[in-house]
Design an enzyme around this catalytic site. Structure first.
Site: not given
Lengths: 388, 388
Positions: A323-325
């Protein structure tokens, strides 16, 4: 119908947890450092949470340091640990499939005279222990090997990695963000030095994490200030958040076996039905050594972003890579590490299941996904004719 | 009766704020980096909060970086700023009455080849601008002067300090933790480069803070990872906390004038009645240039800890010095900076008022405090006979 299967990216807070937290928003509002009964109440509540979390991972309460996130905890362990013990050496060994935050933390240290090495994984996503043993040497100050990967689901041989690290005199950190509450984690059994913990991944509130630091070890603090958390993490304690994290830990300890068994069945049905129904769809990661709530499925001849947006229009919310990337739209470094090609890594869906999921939702996904895949493939110039 | 006048240490969350936060605990749980509608909802909510906070301090929304606390924000500004701009010089100038976290942050930098200087204050706690001008020179990379001191209440001449700092080519950071919501703060008028903001001090949730960074400036991040918050602060966003901080900012912008006027009257009555009733009791800090909700009163011949514990037994909760340092039982560095002797600085009470306070509580304090002071003085060997 709404189907949310992106629990690894963001989860609801258990209603029992919210109930425990609320009095600390509007009633017990003292600062745990204050020298009066409201302060003492807050301090007591924080220490209770420390005990609840320690019980979940079989540590001592004093070995738990609260942070604002798993990311902060990993910063404290890896940067704080490497700098505190830099006299041991300047080598850091992590893996090719760590969370992007761990990889970026290690990269940051390379600006400060540390050298970073990433251990490769096999095609199922499990780190190659023989390569790990070659990479870890007497100059290695810290190694970082996650308990399990939240994106491809693979569970790592952390205990074996820990033995190797300690044999060479290195400390070992492990990121338990994706694994906590999905499998037994015993810091004494794993013989781990630092363990990153996340609250929201066990239905606790966002904005809270913790670092387990084995008794006797120290780190250089990342956030300097009033000296809270044994001087290792300053800033007024987020009492409601910490209380919530503790309550979530206590609940998941009781619920874990039953819930993981339930989710595993739903997940297995999902994998079986998708891969048997949709041509050229494949499970990524290890078929058995994987988190009970994770399925990572790759579809040839498709862009993941088009797929995820089409599913979203049908009320189905999934992950693509970390999700962070996710926003970068780069292919996942984890999938590339498995040996997949760029174009193969692009068309993956990450299903991470949680409390809100059930078998009817699998039926709903199966009613929508095959048609969407077919439609998107028909639009793609690289799809073979028989798939269109 | 219960009287809580330790709002600077910990505050309740406004019920309207809790109401705004709750859906983000159990309903809108997506990760703002996720590529689906639940993720977009979270992102939108965070950006709304950014606008609400920007409106409170007259900044652009893009100039607000969310952190987990005011302490973290000050770390990001001072350490992150000093390291980012270290080519400008290695000198840091702060004041003698900064919050302990700021002082410790600056001290931390002295381990990395920076030199730290603390500007003295006059006996009312206001920094001596002529001394400040002497201390700030061409080698100064950053200065840190708080908007107002939460313990002795004194409001600082930040605008003048900013002019001096900029004239010498230094950046200026200011800690607005104690001042936010108690007075107008306009970053454009103050011409400030970095401003530390705290959520709980304006009836938002604990565990959230923010740093204002003037457009065009950068800092070296403190927490490395997935690159959230423009790459300056990694870690999954605490969406409910950020939403709460934003809601609190919007509410306090509307309520501020009325509420500060109300609290100032109660506070003035408290000061007047205590200092006129109890012999050898004195207000510390400036009589006029002070936060509307703060009274710091010193009682000769008394230990602050005995006083505060006796009051606690009567249901009255107050601060002694900075909450963060309260547990150390050291005399407050702020009071010592005013020129008070060790034994004078020891017997102080910090009243910080908030929404739950009213005039009846002043009556209650006056019904209890004089007798407690008398009793404690009678037990002390150093009290003059006429006060026993």
């Amino acid at each position: 119908m709404k189907v949310y299967m992106d629990y690894a990216s963001g989860s609801n807070v258990d209603p029992r947890v919210i109930k425990e937290m609320l009095p600390f928003f509007n009633e017990h509002v003292g600062n745990p450092s204050s020298f009066h009964s409201e302060g003492f109440k807050a301090l007591k509540a924080i220490n209770k949470a420390r005990e609840q979390i320690a019980a979940l991972i079989n540590s001592e309460p004093s070995e738990i340091i609260f942070t604002s996130s798993a990311t902060e905890a990993s910063n404290l362990a890896i940067i704080g640990g490497a700098i505190r013990y830099k006299n041991k050496g300047n080598r850091i060994v992590t893996t090719a499939i760590e969370h992007i935050s761990t990889i970026n933390i290690c990269k940051e240290l390379t600006k400060q005279n540390f050298e970073m090495f990433q251990c490769p994984v096999d095609s199922s996503g499990i780190i190659m222990l023989d390569k790990f043993e070659e990479l870890v040497n007497e100059k290695t100050v810290i190694t970082s090997v996650m308990v399990a990967n939240g994106e491809i689901g693979t569970i790592q041989p952390v205990k074996e990695a820990s033995e190797i690290a300690h044999k060479k005199g290195s400390y070992i950190h492990s990121d338990a963000t994706a694994a906590l509450g999905k499998m037994e984690i015993d810091v004494k059994d794993l013989n781990i030095d630092f363990l990153t913990l996340s609250s929201n991944d066990i239905y606790g509130p966002k904005g809270v994490g913790a670092l387990y630091i084995k008794k006797g070890l120290r780190v250089r603090p990342i956030i300097i200030g009033g000296g809270q958390e044994q001087g290792l993490r300053s800033g007024t304690e987020n009492t409601p958040g910490i209380v919530g994290f503790g309550a979530a830990a206590e609940i998941i300890k009781k619920d874990m076996f039953k819930e993981t068994t339930r989710l595993e069945k739903i997940r297995d049905e999902l994998i079986e039905r998708i891969t048997s129904t949709i041509p050229e769809s494949y499970l990524s990661g290890h078929p058995l050594k994987r988190l009970s709530n994770n399925a990572n499925i790759r579809f040839n001849y498709i862009e993941g972003e088009a797929l995820i947006l089409s599913l979203d229009q049908e009320g189905i919310q999934l992950g693509t890579g970390s999700a962070c990337a996710a926003k970068t739209l780069e292919p996942s470094h984890c999938l590339l590490a498995l040996g997949l090609k760029h174009e193969e890594a692009h068309g993956s869906l990450v299903f991470t299941l949680g409390k809100g999921n059930n078998n009817e939702q699998v039926d709903y996904i199966m009613a929508k996904l095959p048609a969407i895949v077919k439609k998107l493939r028909a639009m793609s110039p690289i799809t073979p004719e028989e798939l269109k």
